[in-house]
Scaffold this motif. Structure first.
Motif, PDB file in Angstrom:
ATOM      1  N   GLU A  16       0.836  -1.211   0.000  1.00 16.86           N
ATOM      2  CA  GLU A  16       0.000   0.000   0.000  1.00 16.86           C
ATOM      3  C   GLU A  16       0.866   1.254   0.000  1.00 16.86           C
ATOM      4  OE1 GLU A  16      -3.381   2.216   2.774  1.00 16.86           O
ATOM      5  OE2 GLU A  16      -2.632   0.227   3.323  1.00 16.86           O
ATOM      6  N   THR A  17       0.560   2.163  -0.932  1.00 19.87           N
ATOM      7  CA  THR A  17       1.265   3.447  -0.987  1.00 19.87           C
ATOM      8  C   THR A  17       0.249   4.579  -1.110  1.00 19.87           C
ATOM      9  OG1 THR A  17       1.515   3.274  -3.393  1.00 19.87           O
ATOM     10  CG2 THR A  17       3.338   2.488  -2.044  1.00 19.87           C
ATOM     11  N   SER A  18       0.705   5.785  -0.835  1.00 16.46           N
ATOM     12  CA  SER A  18      -0.148   6.958  -0.943  1.00 16.46           C
ATOM     13  C   SER A  18      -0.202   7.437  -2.394  1.00 16.46           C
ATOM     14  CB  SER A  18       0.385   8.084  -0.044  1.00 16.46           C
ATOM     15  OG  SER A  18       1.726   8.385  -0.388  1.00 16.46           O
ATOM     16  N   VAL A  19      -1.179   8.268  -2.699  1.00 13.03           N
ATOM     17  CA  VAL A  19      -1.339   8.819  -4.042  1.00 13.03           C
ATOM     18  C   VAL A  19      -0.577  10.137  -4.136  1.00 13.03           C
ATOM     19  CG1 VAL A  19      -2.972   9.742  -5.728  1.00 13.03           C
ATOM     20  CG2 VAL A  19      -3.574   7.706  -4.388  1.00 13.03           C
ATOM     21  N   VAL A  20       0.206  10.274  -5.201  1.00  7.09           N
ATOM     22  CA  VAL A  20       0.951  11.511  -5.446  1.00  7.09           C
ATOM     23  C   VAL A  20       0.427  12.134  -6.733  1.00  7.09           C
ATOM     24  CG1 VAL A  20       3.209  12.442  -6.093  1.00  7.09           C
ATOM     25  CG2 VAL A  20       3.021  10.833  -4.195  1.00  7.09           C
ATOM     26  N   HIS A  21       0.183  13.433  -6.686  1.00  2.15           N
ATOM     27  CA  HIS A  21      -0.355  14.163  -7.833  1.00  2.15           C
ATOM     28  C   HIS A  21       0.797  14.712  -8.667  1.00  2.15           C
ATOM     29  CE1 HIS A  21      -4.261  13.896  -5.851  1.00  2.15           C
ATOM     30  NE2 HIS A  21      -3.635  14.262  -4.740  1.00  2.15           N
ATOM     31  N   VAL A  22       0.947  14.180  -9.864  1.00  3.91           N
ATOM     32  CA  VAL A  22       1.974  14.647 -10.793  1.00  3.91           C
ATOM     33  C   VAL A  22       1.250  15.146 -12.037  1.00  3.91           C
ATOM     34  CG1 VAL A  22       4.082  14.070 -12.036  1.00  3.91           C
ATOM     35  CG2 VAL A  22       3.525  12.866  -9.916  1.00  3.91           C
ATOM     36  N   GLY A  23       0.993  16.439 -12.080  1.00  2.46           N
ATOM     37  CA  GLY A  23       0.211  16.978 -13.186  1.00  2.46           C
ATOM     38  C   GLY A  23      -1.127  16.273 -13.278  1.00  2.46           C
ATOM     39  N   ASN A  24      -1.454  15.790 -14.476  1.00  2.00           N
ATOM     40  CA  ASN A  24      -2.731  15.117 -14.683  1.00  2.00           C
ATOM     41  C   ASN A  24      -2.609  13.599 -14.618  1.00  2.00           C
ATOM     42  OD1 ASN A  24      -1.252  14.850 -17.015  1.00  2.00           O
ATOM     43  ND2 ASN A  24      -3.003  14.993 -18.394  1.00  2.00           N
ATOM     44  N   VAL A  25      -1.453  13.084 -14.163  1.00  2.00           N
ATOM     45  CA  VAL A  25      -1.243  11.635 -14.094  1.00  2.00           C
ATOM     46  C   VAL A  25      -0.800  11.261 -12.684  1.00  2.00           C
ATOM     47  CG1 VAL A  25      -0.043   9.633 -15.063  1.00  2.00           C
ATOM     48  CG2 VAL A  25      -0.568  11.598 -16.533  1.00  2.00           C
ATOM     49  N   ALA A 108      10.918  23.813 -10.468  1.00  2.19           N
ATOM     50  CA  ALA A 108       9.617  23.592  -9.835  1.00  2.19           C
ATOM     51  C   ALA A 108       8.540  24.526 -10.380  1.00  2.19           C
ATOM     52  CB  ALA A 108       9.744  23.764  -8.319  1.00  2.19           C
ATOM     53  N   LEU A 109       8.945  25.588 -11.043  1.00  2.01           N
ATOM     54  CA  LEU A 109       7.974  26.528 -11.620  1.00  2.01           C
ATOM     55  C   LEU A 109       7.405  26.021 -12.935  1.00  2.01           C
ATOM     56  CD1 LEU A 109       9.999  29.855 -11.098  1.00  2.01           C
ATOM     57  CD2 LEU A 109       8.318  28.815  -9.546  1.00  2.01           C
ATOM     58  N   TYR A 110       8.162  25.150 -13.630  1.00  2.22           N
ATOM     59  CA  TYR A 110       7.792  24.808 -15.003  1.00  2.22           C
ATOM     60  C   TYR A 110       7.642  23.313 -15.261  1.00  2.22           C
ATOM     61  CZ  TYR A 110       9.624  29.551 -15.306  1.00  2.22           C
ATOM     62  OH  TYR A 110       9.860  30.894 -15.087  1.00  2.22           O
ATOM     63  N   ALA A 111       7.995  22.461 -14.327  1.00  6.01           N
ATOM     64  CA  ALA A 111       7.829  21.010 -14.474  1.00  6.01           C
ATOM     65  C   ALA A 111       6.798  20.530 -13.461  1.00  6.01           C
ATOM     66  CB  ALA A 111       9.153  20.292 -14.264  1.00  6.01           C
ATOM     67  N   GLU A 112       6.149  19.435 -13.785  1.00  6.19           N
ATOM     68  CA  GLU A 112       5.153  18.872 -12.871  1.00  6.19           C
ATOM     69  C   GLU A 112       5.790  18.091 -11.724  1.00  6.19           C
ATOM     70  OE1 GLU A 112       3.031  20.166 -16.335  1.00  6.19           O
ATOM     71  OE2 GLU A 112       4.773  18.837 -16.218  1.00  6.19           O
ATOM     72  N   LYS A 157       5.011  23.505  -3.050  1.00  6.40           N
ATOM     73  CA  LYS A 157       3.631  23.611  -2.560  1.00  6.40           C
ATOM     74  C   LYS A 157       2.869  24.697  -3.318  1.00  6.40           C
ATOM     75  CE  LYS A 157       4.066  22.094   2.288  1.00  6.40           C
ATOM     76  NZ  LYS A 157       3.948  22.523   3.708  1.00  6.40           N
ATOM     77  N   GLU A 158       3.496  25.831  -3.480  1.00  7.93           N
ATOM     78  CA  GLU A 158       2.842  26.960  -4.129  1.00  7.93           C
ATOM     79  C   GLU A 158       2.502  26.653  -5.580  1.00  7.93           C
ATOM     80  OE1 GLU A 158       3.715  31.707  -5.063  1.00  7.93           O
ATOM     81  OE2 GLU A 158       5.034  30.560  -3.733  1.00  7.93           O
ATOM     82  N   ASN A 159       3.325  25.848  -6.230  1.00  5.06           N
ATOM     83  CA  ASN A 159       3.134  25.568  -7.657  1.00  5.06           C
ATOM     84  C   ASN A 159       2.557  24.178  -7.925  1.00  5.06           C
ATOM     85  OD1 ASN A 159       4.550  27.891  -9.362  1.00  5.06           O
ATOM     86  ND2 ASN A 159       5.760  27.562  -7.498  1.00  5.06           N
TER      87      ASN A 159
END
Length: 629
Positions: A16-25, A108-112, A157-159
């Motif tokens: 079991e692992t947690s869900v990480v949000h990477v852009g839309n995937v 971090a400003l331009y990559a997911e 966090k901000e982006n």
């Protein structure tokens, strides 16, 4: 041993692992295993990066990673990202950062997602020098890392930018090396130092990777990391990969063996196959690994009972009886078949035994002993002996009654786990000269093979075990991937005394034999050829990697037993090559440095002279011999 651990050994239940949000995937949780690759174009070349990223995505990748060695490269991610979106490609981009925290801030400003390496995020680059730290000095260094990492996490966090904490065996810092050595424990602690800051800052969009070119170290370290995370209440998703796996057959087998072992144990939420080839060629191999493991989902229950003495986190070779050249301290043997009468054997990969079933073949190989079915052994034995060959009987599990009457000093027994009855156990206890050929047609054949060996350990039996693996493949890459996955855990858990690949497809015997020997070498249990530790290349690569690998291989592939590293740059080069005998590392545009193990012997050699100078270095150290014709 916990019940959870027993499930991992005999089932393919994902951890079991947690869900990480990477852009839309998203990655982790119940999401499918994500597949990714990395561009090898210059990140300031927007058009080249976009076109290569499109090829990677079209091949089936979920994520595309790009190197960002400086602020300018990080800033150009904005243009690359925008152009891909303009053309309808929405897959997340991942920035790869080494050495400069400011680059990670910009990326971090331009990559997911941004990958940072604890070994060189703030620590000085690795020098292989012993540096003594008092506890107070060590704590000061950790505080510096914490303060800088907190700044970076605030930007993420901000982006809404995810991060990957990516530890590499080849780039552990001197600080970690001083305290923990070049060990799995050191790799785990390097990762945990950063994870603890993420938890403290309530930052959860974190993926972890912990890689090595050595499959033994890679698998052990990931298992250990998951154990440590579990004890500290963490469930971050894991990115898997064997770094610097190489190209061709070696790269595919090594990647499938290491990554497949961990996926089979339930670890892994995203993978990358690192081949020294065009990056889009990595994706089909990665998909084959993921899809083959997925076939085991919801498989029938395996009633295995794990042996109490087995250490899943640090396995050692199972103690077995030595019978001729099988078991004991012998290297694992290779058994092959020649039932069709065809002989295309490569002398470099000559099997130790050939299974001939019912009769003596018309043509006999030079070198191997033969195995024939027990019911014809007595009559066929004389024919083999007349030809100057030895042959040994093979019994099925239905012929236990006949074992005692056979006077051979070596006997083979084909048996599946579910046939390991009290009668079979009694037979094995009475006949330590029996070598087991473990069979399985179970969807999770790793689990059933494991169950058989654990049952032997529970019964106090020391009979060697050769794993019989059956396939029907017409494509050699399919055989390489599937058989490496099926054998990986068995080798790395210390359970393997031999391998028998039986393929009923159209592949030649030479291809099957080479795959068997390649698997044993990838598992670090038997060396049969030169090993190449070569990176896949990226925007940092300072020379033509693929053509260089081809030239080095052409000059050195006959040097059995040597390990040669061919690395595009210094990020992991000297570190991963600490495991190699010789190293060839990009030092500048068109410039190469040569290494003997950890020591740099010569710097800034013009690329056109470097291969010849590498050969000269190998010769000067007495490790070169001319190829036999």
């Amino acid at each position: 041993m916990s019940l959870k651990l027993i499930k991992w050994i005999y089932s393919t239940i994902p951890v079991e692992t947690s869900v990480v949000h990477v852009g839309n995937v998203e990655v982790g949780g119940s999401n499918p295993v994500r597949v990714q690759s990395m561009t090898n174009t210059a990140t300031q070349d927007t058009e080249a990066c976009v076109e290569q990223a499109k090829r990677i995505i079209d091949a089936g990748a979920d994520y595309v990673r790009l190197t960002t060695q400086g602020v300018k490269e990080a800033e150009n991610l904005r243009n690359i990202n925008a152009e891909l979106r303009k053309q309808g490609y929405l897959n997340p981009l991942v920035a790869d950062v080494h050495f400069t925290p400011k680059v990670a801030d910009v990326a971090a400003l331009y990559a997911e997602k941004v990958r940072i390496n604890p070994g060189n995020y703030l620590d000085a680059p690795r020098t292989f020098k012993q540096v003594d730290y008092t506890d107070e000095e060590y704590a000061v260094e950790l505080q510096k890392i914490r303060e800088r990492l907190v700044e970076f996490l605030a930007i993420c966090k901000e982006n809404h930018t995810a991060i990957r904490i990516g530890v590499n065996h080849g780039s552990l810092s001197d600080r970690i090396m001083t305290r923990y050595g070049d060990t799995p424990e050191g790799m785990v602690e390097s990762c945990m130092e950063f994870l603890r800051v993420c938890v403290e800052q309530d930052f959860s969009d974190v993926v972890i990777s912990i890689k090595a070119s050595n499959t033994v170290i890679m698998v052990r370290t990931v298992r250990l990391l998951v154990d440590v995370m579990e004890k500290e209440g963490m469930k971050f998703p894991i990115h898997l990969g064997v770094t610097e796996a190489g190209d061709g057959e070696d790269g595919r087998i090594k990647s499938a063996l290491g990554t497949g072992t961990l996926l089979a144990d339930g670890y892994g939420d995203t993978i990358r196959v690192s081949l020294s080839e065009e990056p889009e060629l990595e994706i089909p191999v990665a998909r084959k690994i993921v899809d083959y493991i997925a076939q085991r989902a919801d498989h029938p229950y395996i009633p295995g009972v794990a042996n109490d003495s087995f250490n899943f986190l640090s396995p050692v070779k199972r103690e077995t009886t030595s019978i001729r050249n099988i078991g004991g301290d012998n290297v694992p043997v290779v058994v092959a078949e020649r039932l069709d009468g065809k002989f295309e054997t490569n002398d470099q990969f000559m099997p130790d035994y050939i299974y001939a079933a019912k009769s003596i073949p018309a043509t006999l190989e030079n070198g191997p002993d033969y195995i024939v079915d027990a019911d014809v052994w007595a009559e066929e034995k004389e024919k083999f002996e007349a030809a100057g060959k030895k042959c040994w009987p093979a019994f099925s599990h239905n012929q236990l009654y006949a074992v005692g009457a056979c006077q051979a000093e070596l006997k083979f027994l084909f048996i599946p786990y579910m046939a390991l009855t009290d009668e079979a156990v009694a037979c094995l206890k009475a006949h330590p000269e029996i070598v087991i050929l473990s069979q399985s047609n179970h969807p999770n054949r790793i689990g059933e093979h494991r169950a058989l060996v654990h049952q032997l350990m529970n019964e106090g039996l020391k009979n060697p075990v050769i794993f019989f693996q059956h396939y029907s493949e017409n494509d050699v890459e399919n055989l390489q991937v599937k058989s490496a996955i099926d054998m990986g855990a068995l080798i790395l858990d210390g359970l393997c005394d031999g391998i028998f690949l039986y393929n009923q497809g159209t592949l030649t015997h030479a291809q099957v034999d080479a795959t068997a020997f390649g698997i044993l070498q990838a598992g670090r249990v038997r060396t049969s050829k030169t090993e190449y530790i070569s990176c896949p290349g990226c925007g940092r690569t300072l020379f033509s990697l693929q053509s260089t690998i081809a030239r080095v291989k052409a000059a050195t592939s006959h040097l059995k037993g040597l390990k040669i590293g061919i690395m595009g740059c210094i990020v992991n080069g000297p570190g991963e090559m600490a495991d190699a005998d010789y190293g060839y590392v990009g030092a500048g545009r068109g410039k190469i440095s040569l290494y003997k193990q950890k020591e740099c012997i010569e710097k800034n050699i013009p690329e056109e002279e470097a291969v010849d100078k590498l050969i000269a270095l190998i010769k000067a150290n007495g490790d070169y011999h001319e190829e036999e014709k």
